[in-house]
Design an enzyme around this catalytic site. Sequence first.
Site, PDB file in Angstrom:
ATOM      1  N   ARG A  99       0.813  -1.209   0.000  1.00 31.54           N
ATOM      2  CA  ARG A  99       0.000   0.000   0.000  1.00 31.54           C
ATOM      3  C   ARG A  99       0.848   1.261   0.000  1.00 31.54           C
ATOM      4  O   ARG A  99       0.539   2.228  -0.710  1.00 31.54           O
ATOM      5  CB  ARG A  99      -0.964  -0.010   1.196  1.00 31.54           C
ATOM      6  N   LYS A 134       2.308  24.255  -2.957  1.00 29.32           N
ATOM      7  CA  LYS A 134       0.994  23.657  -2.669  1.00 29.32           C
ATOM      8  C   LYS A 134       1.103  22.136  -2.785  1.00 29.32           C
ATOM      9  O   LYS A 134       0.570  21.512  -3.706  1.00 29.32           O
ATOM     10  CB  LYS A 134      -0.058  24.223  -3.620  1.00 29.32           C
ATOM     11  N   LYS A 166       5.604  38.076  -1.701  1.00 26.18           N
ATOM     12  CA  LYS A 166       4.244  38.038  -2.229  1.00 26.18           C
ATOM     13  C   LYS A 166       3.458  39.248  -1.751  1.00 26.18           C
ATOM     14  O   LYS A 166       3.971  40.102  -1.034  1.00 26.18           O
ATOM     15  CB  LYS A 166       3.582  36.723  -1.829  1.00 26.18           C
ATOM     16  N   GLU A 199       6.069  39.569  -6.311  1.00 28.66           N
ATOM     17  CA  GLU A 199       4.756  39.507  -6.950  1.00 28.66           C
ATOM     18  C   GLU A 199       4.212  40.916  -7.166  1.00 28.66           C
ATOM     19  O   GLU A 199       4.284  41.749  -6.262  1.00 28.66           O
ATOM     20  CB  GLU A 199       3.809  38.700  -6.059  1.00 28.66           C
ATOM     21  N   ASP A 221       0.804  38.469 -11.202  1.00 31.85           N
ATOM     22  CA  ASP A 221      -0.247  37.714 -10.529  1.00 31.85           C
ATOM     23  C   ASP A 221      -1.628  38.062 -11.085  1.00 31.85           C
ATOM     24  O   ASP A 221      -2.069  39.213 -11.014  1.00 31.85           O
ATOM     25  CB  ASP A 221      -0.207  37.998  -9.028  1.00 31.85           C
TER      26      ASP A 221
END
Length: 283
Positions: A99, A134, A166, A199, A221
């Site tokens: 698994r 992410k 950012k 950004e 962005d």
Amino acid sequence: MYTIEQLNDQLIDLAFSEDIGDGDHTTLCCIPEEAEGSSRLLIKEEGILAGVRIAREIFHRFDPTLKMEVFIEDGAHVKPGDVPFIVSGKIRSLLQTERLMLNVMQRMSGIATITAKYVERLEGTKTRVLDTRKTTPGMRMLEKEAVKIGGGVNHRIGLFDMILLKDNHVDFCGGIDNALNRCAEYQKERGLKLKVEIEVRSFDEIEQVMRNGKADRIMLDNFSVADTRRAVELIAGRFETESSGGITLDTIRDYALCGVDYVSVGALTHSVKGLDISFKSVK
């Protein structure tokens, strides 16, 4: 800081502890300790294979006596019916590693497969597709490895190997100039030479970055395709450019044709579908 190998070992140990606990009672109750056999990895869906390397580590870490015969390596295009490898040894070990190996390989292969699709859309342009942070907690190194196997580029591994200012950093810092100037001072004080990306959300912010000059890359962005083309013309090679924000398989080529150096796509890792793979006994 941990090495990639140490992080992989910790992930494998934690995953086995999570899955097996105080014992795989299903296997222990019905499989004799001395019984031996073989299992084959069976591909059930077309895609890009990824995770063979880490599968070898999983088998070896659990039971060094397992023997793995590899026929298809990472990065290969696979189709239903393909058998990338066969593993032989104690049946108990084959059942208890199944698994974890499948979970890793299904996810990595899914990431490599979708990345390859994005890369294909960029054919003939200079643009490269980037991943993001992410990622699944604990699996970042493997997921970013899968992106590279699929032909993509790792944006940054974490918060330590690049500076990315950012919108929240800029706003909390009091603006573009404050953020870039403090960044330069910080690097000088600590003897760092990290690449700096910032950004921007408007043409006014692009102008501010260009006047300041203390960045290596400008992230556009949520710019439209038309505004991206205009922004790239304005920047005119003085900084690297990256497009980000909701870019899909349907739109990535339009952004690439604007001349951006990179396009970052969170979907490579945050919501990918695993490739259908199974691990079956060889009779």
